[in-house]
Design a protein around this motif. Structure first.
Motif, PDB file in Angstrom:
ATOM      1  N   UNK A  89     -12.314 -28.416 -20.156  1.00 32.73           N
ATOM      2  CA  UNK A  89     -12.283 -27.122 -21.021  1.00 32.73           C
ATOM      3  C   UNK A  89     -13.819 -26.493 -21.127  1.00 32.73           C
ATOM      4  N   UNK A  90     -14.692 -27.600 -21.486  1.00 30.49           N
ATOM      5  CA  UNK A  90     -15.945 -26.965 -21.708  1.00 30.49           C
ATOM      6  C   UNK A  90     -16.369 -26.662 -20.669  1.00 30.49           C
ATOM      7  N   UNK A  91     -16.784 -27.125 -19.758  1.00 25.96           N
ATOM      8  CA  UNK A  91     -17.116 -26.538 -17.901  1.00 25.96           C
ATOM      9  C   UNK A  91     -16.185 -25.012 -17.782  1.00 25.96           C
ATOM     10  N   UNK A  92     -15.044 -24.749 -17.957  1.00 26.76           N
ATOM     11  CA  UNK A  92     -14.581 -23.786 -17.438  1.00 26.76           C
ATOM     12  C   UNK A  92     -14.647 -23.078 -18.383  1.00 26.76           C
ATOM     13  N   UNK A  93     -14.726 -23.003 -20.282  1.00 30.59           N
ATOM     14  CA  UNK A  93     -15.240 -22.104 -20.879  1.00 30.59           C
ATOM     15  C   UNK A  93     -16.753 -21.306 -20.552  1.00 30.59           C
ATOM     16  N   UNK A  94     -17.688 -22.395 -20.160  1.00 33.04           N
ATOM     17  CA  UNK A  94     -19.201 -21.906 -20.185  1.00 33.04           C
ATOM     18  C   UNK A  94     -19.319 -21.174 -18.998  1.00 33.04           C
ATOM     19  N   UNK A  95     -18.493 -20.976 -18.058  1.00 31.09           N
ATOM     20  CA  UNK A  95     -18.327 -20.214 -16.664  1.00 31.09           C
ATOM     21  C   UNK A  95     -17.805 -18.753 -17.324  1.00 31.09           C
ATOM     22  N   UNK A  96     -16.488 -18.920 -18.483  1.00 27.79           N
ATOM     23  CA  UNK A  96     -15.513 -17.881 -18.794  1.00 27.79           C
ATOM     24  C   UNK A  96     -16.681 -17.111 -19.417  1.00 27.79           C
ATOM     25  N   UNK A  97     -17.385 -17.478 -20.663  1.00 23.00           N
ATOM     26  CA  UNK A  97     -18.561 -16.924 -21.539  1.00 23.00           C
ATOM     27  C   UNK A  97     -19.485 -16.142 -20.370  1.00 23.00           C
ATOM     28  N   UNK A  98     -20.232 -16.613 -19.329  1.00 20.80           N
ATOM     29  CA  UNK A  98     -21.084 -16.589 -18.534  1.00 20.80           C
ATOM     30  C   UNK A  98     -20.622 -15.119 -18.133  1.00 20.80           C
ATOM     31  N   UNK A  99     -19.003 -15.697 -16.769  1.00 23.32           N
ATOM     32  CA  UNK A  99     -18.812 -14.058 -16.241  1.00 23.32           C
ATOM     33  C   UNK A  99     -18.823 -13.357 -17.530  1.00 23.32           C
ATOM     34  N   UNK A 147     -26.192 -29.375 -15.582  1.00 28.84           N
ATOM     35  CA  UNK A 147     -24.889 -29.152 -15.245  1.00 28.84           C
ATOM     36  C   UNK A 147     -24.514 -27.483 -16.291  1.00 28.84           C
ATOM     37  N   UNK A 148     -23.770 -28.068 -17.179  1.00 32.06           N
ATOM     38  CA  UNK A 148     -23.871 -27.129 -18.229  1.00 32.06           C
ATOM     39  C   UNK A 148     -25.300 -25.974 -18.438  1.00 32.06           C
ATOM     40  N   UNK A 149     -25.661 -26.291 -18.014  1.00 33.74           N
ATOM     41  CA  UNK A 149     -26.271 -24.717 -17.856  1.00 33.74           C
ATOM     42  C   UNK A 149     -26.157 -24.176 -17.033  1.00 33.74           C
ATOM     43  N   UNK A 150     -26.226 -24.700 -16.080  1.00 34.62           N
ATOM     44  CA  UNK A 150     -25.898 -23.821 -14.432  1.00 34.62           C
ATOM     45  C   UNK A 150     -24.438 -23.815 -14.495  1.00 34.62           C
ATOM     46  N   UNK A 151     -24.120 -24.234 -15.344  1.00 32.34           N
ATOM     47  CA  UNK A 151     -22.382 -23.202 -14.747  1.00 32.34           C
ATOM     48  C   UNK A 151     -22.264 -22.600 -15.667  1.00 32.34           C
ATOM     49  N   UNK A 152     -23.275 -22.002 -16.996  1.00 34.05           N
ATOM     50  CA  UNK A 152     -23.143 -20.949 -17.653  1.00 34.05           C
ATOM     51  C   UNK A 152     -24.043 -19.550 -16.809  1.00 34.05           C
ATOM     52  N   UNK A 153     -25.172 -19.984 -16.284  1.00 34.89           N
ATOM     53  CA  UNK A 153     -25.937 -19.088 -15.087  1.00 34.89           C
ATOM     54  C   UNK A 153     -25.504 -18.976 -14.089  1.00 34.89           C
ATOM     55  N   UNK A 154     -24.651 -19.288 -13.719  1.00 27.42           N
ATOM     56  CA  UNK A 154     -23.762 -18.982 -12.582  1.00 27.42           C
ATOM     57  C   UNK A 154     -22.949 -17.779 -12.895  1.00 27.42           C
ATOM     58  N   UNK A 155     -22.068 -18.777 -13.949  1.00 28.21           N
ATOM     59  CA  UNK A 155     -21.160 -17.569 -14.654  1.00 28.21           C
ATOM     60  C   UNK A 155     -21.502 -16.322 -15.045  1.00 28.21           C
ATOM     61  N   UNK A 156     -23.150 -15.918 -15.102  1.00 32.38           N
ATOM     62  CA  UNK A 156     -23.740 -14.867 -15.687  1.00 32.38           C
ATOM     63  C   UNK A 156     -23.657 -14.310 -14.002  1.00 32.38           C
ATOM     64  N   UNK A 157     -23.747 -14.553 -12.981  1.00 30.27           N
ATOM     65  CA  UNK A 157     -23.980 -13.978 -12.063  1.00 30.27           C
ATOM     66  C   UNK A 157     -22.972 -13.254 -10.873  1.00 30.27           C
ATOM     67  N   UNK A 158     -21.809 -14.139 -11.875  1.00 32.82           N
ATOM     68  CA  UNK A 158     -20.413 -14.119 -11.103  1.00 32.82           C
ATOM     69  C   UNK A 158     -19.851 -12.967 -11.428  1.00 32.82           C
ATOM     70  N   UNK A 159     -20.310 -12.972 -13.452  1.00 32.26           N
ATOM     71  CA  UNK A 159     -19.753 -11.719 -14.307  1.00 32.26           C
ATOM     72  C   UNK A 159     -20.804 -10.235 -13.470  1.00 32.26           C
ATOM     73  N   UNK A 160     -21.936 -10.502 -13.030  1.00 31.31           N
ATOM     74  CA  UNK A 160     -22.344  -9.899 -12.794  1.00 31.31           C
ATOM     75  C   UNK A 160     -21.533  -9.115 -11.211  1.00 31.31           C
ATOM     76  N   UNK A 161     -21.617  -9.377 -10.627  1.00 29.58           N
ATOM     77  CA  UNK A 161     -20.789  -9.260  -9.093  1.00 29.58           C
ATOM     78  C   UNK A 161     -19.559  -8.551  -9.098  1.00 29.58           C
TER      79      UNK A 161
END
Length: 240
Positions: A89-99, A147-161
């Motif tokens: 839940x934590x990691x998926x939430x970070x990814x969701x917040x990012x994108x 790993x948490x910061x990386x998930x969030x940052x790459x989430x930002x990238x996926x959102x820009x995609x």
């Protein structure tokens, strides 16, 4: 969270590796494999309509995420060694917040990035996560990236995609904000559907005696798919 090192298992099943690599090739050579985008039929629909269409945009968002192999591959890598639901839940939430953040802000403020470049970065995120799962950073550089910061940052990238694709289709400004929110809700629904399927398969797979050997193989295949995606996008960038 647990990670495997490069040298933990030296015996990799050739047939399993061949099968996984074939699956990756099939995904990347799909009709949208060169640069994953909204389907042509959906593109025409987005360009033609105006006003608020919440259900339609929710459906489009869910469809895009479920069929977005690049997003699914990264999500698969993120949860690969997460055994507790609260960690998932934590990691998926970070990814969701990012994108979600870059999807909404990118379209609203018309911040577009070259689609080949952003898709190459998304491919890089897949490579990064596979290497992380294989313990490569600890072995090569003697440290573990956050790993948490990386998930969030790459989430930002996926959102820009996602936002870059929507901007390219010149969505009508009439009803833009509610439609974008609906699309984002759909993306999250699609992510949850994909996540549910992955967790079911992972739960079964982890009970098999050969999981650790196959885990190494799967991450090598995932890394290969990421490199292939990067190569396709960079080729498209220079050719076009």
């Amino acid at each position: 969270m647990s990670f495997i090192s490069w040298g933990r298992h030296t015996s990799v099943p050739d047939k399993s590796l061949f099968f996984l690599l074939c699956m990756a090739v099939l995904m990347l050579f799909s009709p949208e494999g060169f640069a994953h985008a909204v389907a042509e039929g959906d593109k025409g629909y987005i360009q033609e309509i105006s006003g608020v269409h919440l259900i339609a945009f929710t459906y489009l968002g869910a469809k895009h995420m479920v069929t977005g192999y690049d997003h699914i591959l990264f999500l698969f890598g993120v949860i690969f060694f997460l055994y507790k639901l609260r960690h998932v839940a934590v990691y998926v939430s970070l990814f969701a917040i990012g994108h979600s953040t870059t999807l909404l802000l990118g379209v609203f403020f018309n911040i577009g990035i070259n689609s080949y470049i952003i898709d190459a970065i998304i491919g890089l995120s897949v490579v990064y996560k596979a290497l992380d799962n294989l313990g490569a950073f600890q072995r090569w550089f003697g440290f573990q990236p956050n790993t948490k910061w990386a998930t969030l940052i790459f989430g930002f990238c996926h959102g820009f995609g996602l936002s870059t694709k929507i901007i390219e289709y010149d969505i009508s400004p009439d009803g833009l904000v509610p439609n974008l929110l609906a699309f984002n809700v759909g993306v999250e629904i699609g992510q949850l559907l994909a996540l549910g399927g992955i967790l079911i398969l992972m739960g079964y797979w982890r009970r098999l005696p050969g999981f650790w050997t196959h885990a190494y193989t799967a991450n090598v295949a995932m890394m290969s798919a990421g490199f292939m995606l990067i190569g396709f996008q960079l080729t498209g960038l220079f050719v076009n």
